[in-house]
Design an enzyme around this catalytic site. Sequence first.
Site, mmCIF file in Angstrom:
data_model
loop_
_atom_site.group_PDB
_atom_site.id
_atom_site.type_symbol
_atom_site.label_atom_id
_atom_site.label_comp_id
_atom_site.label_asym_id
_atom_site.label_seq_id
_atom_site.Cartn_x
_atom_site.Cartn_y
_atom_site.Cartn_z
ATOM 1 C CG ASN A 64 7.944 -1.590 4.748
ATOM 2 O OD1 ASN A 64 7.951 -0.382 4.315
ATOM 3 N ND2 ASN A 64 8.084 -2.598 4.143
ATOM 4 C CG HIS A 112 3.713 2.354 4.430
ATOM 5 N ND1 HIS A 112 2.886 1.880 3.826
ATOM 6 C CD2 HIS A 112 4.291 1.292 5.197
ATOM 7 C CE1 HIS A 112 3.163 0.381 3.859
ATOM 8 N NE2 HIS A 112 3.901 0.180 4.498
ATOM 9 C CG HIS A 160 9.453 -3.497 -1.953
ATOM 10 N ND1 HIS A 160 8.231 -4.026 -2.068
ATOM 11 C CD2 HIS A 160 10.064 -3.853 -3.213
ATOM 12 C CE1 HIS A 160 8.074 -4.765 -3.105
ATOM 13 N NE2 HIS A 160 9.323 -4.566 -3.778
ATOM 14 N NE ARG A 185 5.607 -2.153 -5.907
ATOM 15 C CZ ARG A 185 4.963 -3.573 -5.504
ATOM 16 N NH1 ARG A 185 4.991 -3.543 -4.355
ATOM 17 N NH2 ARG A 185 4.104 -4.157 -6.258
ATOM 18 N NE ARG A 189 3.338 0.609 -6.584
ATOM 19 C CZ ARG A 189 2.545 -0.523 -6.638
ATOM 20 N NH1 ARG A 189 1.996 -0.699 -5.562
ATOM 21 N NH2 ARG A 189 2.528 -1.255 -7.802
ATOM 22 C CD GLU A 244 10.022 -5.542 2.204
ATOM 23 O OE1 GLU A 244 9.229 -5.157 1.191
ATOM 24 O OE2 GLU A 244 9.749 -5.695 3.250
ATOM 25 C CB THR A 256 4.567 -7.630 -1.213
ATOM 26 O OG1 THR A 256 5.102 -6.464 -1.443
ATOM 27 C CG2 THR A 256 5.018 -8.957 -2.087
ATOM 28 C CD GLU A 265 9.451 -10.426 5.894
ATOM 29 O OE1 GLU A 265 10.557 -9.947 5.266
ATOM 30 O OE2 GLU A 265 8.386 -9.734 5.796
ATOM 31 C CG HIS A 289 2.238 -8.121 3.756
ATOM 32 N ND1 HIS A 289 0.888 -7.845 3.689
ATOM 33 C CD2 HIS A 289 2.983 -7.406 2.759
ATOM 34 C CE1 HIS A 289 0.901 -7.079 2.623
ATOM 35 N NE2 HIS A 289 2.242 -6.777 1.982
#
Length: 235
Positions: free
Chosen positions: A7, A10, A43, A45, A49, A70, A101, A149, A189
């Site tokens: 992922n 970040h 992801h 969003r 962001r 995602e 999340t 998941e 996660h």
Amino acid sequence: MAELGVNIDHVATIRQARMGIEPEPLQAALIAEQNGADQITIHLREDRRHIQDRDLKLMRRVIQTKLNLEMAANSEMVIIAKSILPDIVTLVPEKREELTTEGGLNMEMKNLKEKIDELKSAGIIVSVFIEPEPEMIKLADKFGCNAVEIHTGCYANLKNTKEINEEISKIEKAAKLIKSAGMKVVAGHGLNYHNVLPLVKIGLIEEFNIGHSIISRSIFTGLAEAVSSMKQLLG
Ligand code: PXP
């Protein structure tokens, strides 16, 4: 060996801190792929962001493994997914005020089955991010999801050994249920280089989606090393 989804949200978070052009998430995706990632997870969003629409478009064109998007189960996102066609869509709950999340998707939310059907009819593999709860897994099966998941955030936050072991056995039971329903077993996660090991040992989880710990480690070791070390742990 379980698959590793890296992922890279970040990386985009750091870029967005200055609203500039670096670091480039696409570069992170390519380095991750070259060092053992089996898929790239991002992801998009609602508040944009971190990952931006241009990142999604670029990733779709350039990455060579699989693209796992995602997203919230809403009409705006379904339209985007149908135009970009990621390999997999993972439906997640989304709240504007959350840091990341929090909690799994409520499978009883309105119109969820319609959204799943729409994505599947566009040829997209659909996964849902849910708590290791039998009722939620049964609904995922009923709605025709291809994968589940398991949200490991609760497991990752625990400090007490007894509670950790109880959560591991809950995750194991959930994994068995998902597998017996013929869906792919995925987890993610809050996982890191330490707490992932007991979950790997369960032997039923086919894919892990991991972001924060890999990107954090990469600050000190470089991303190539951070991804390949995680990949080795999954074996
Ligand atoms: N899987 C899902 C569905 C997520 O929402 C996230 C966080 O964006 C992750 C995995 C990765 O979590 P972490 O960054 O804590 O490794």
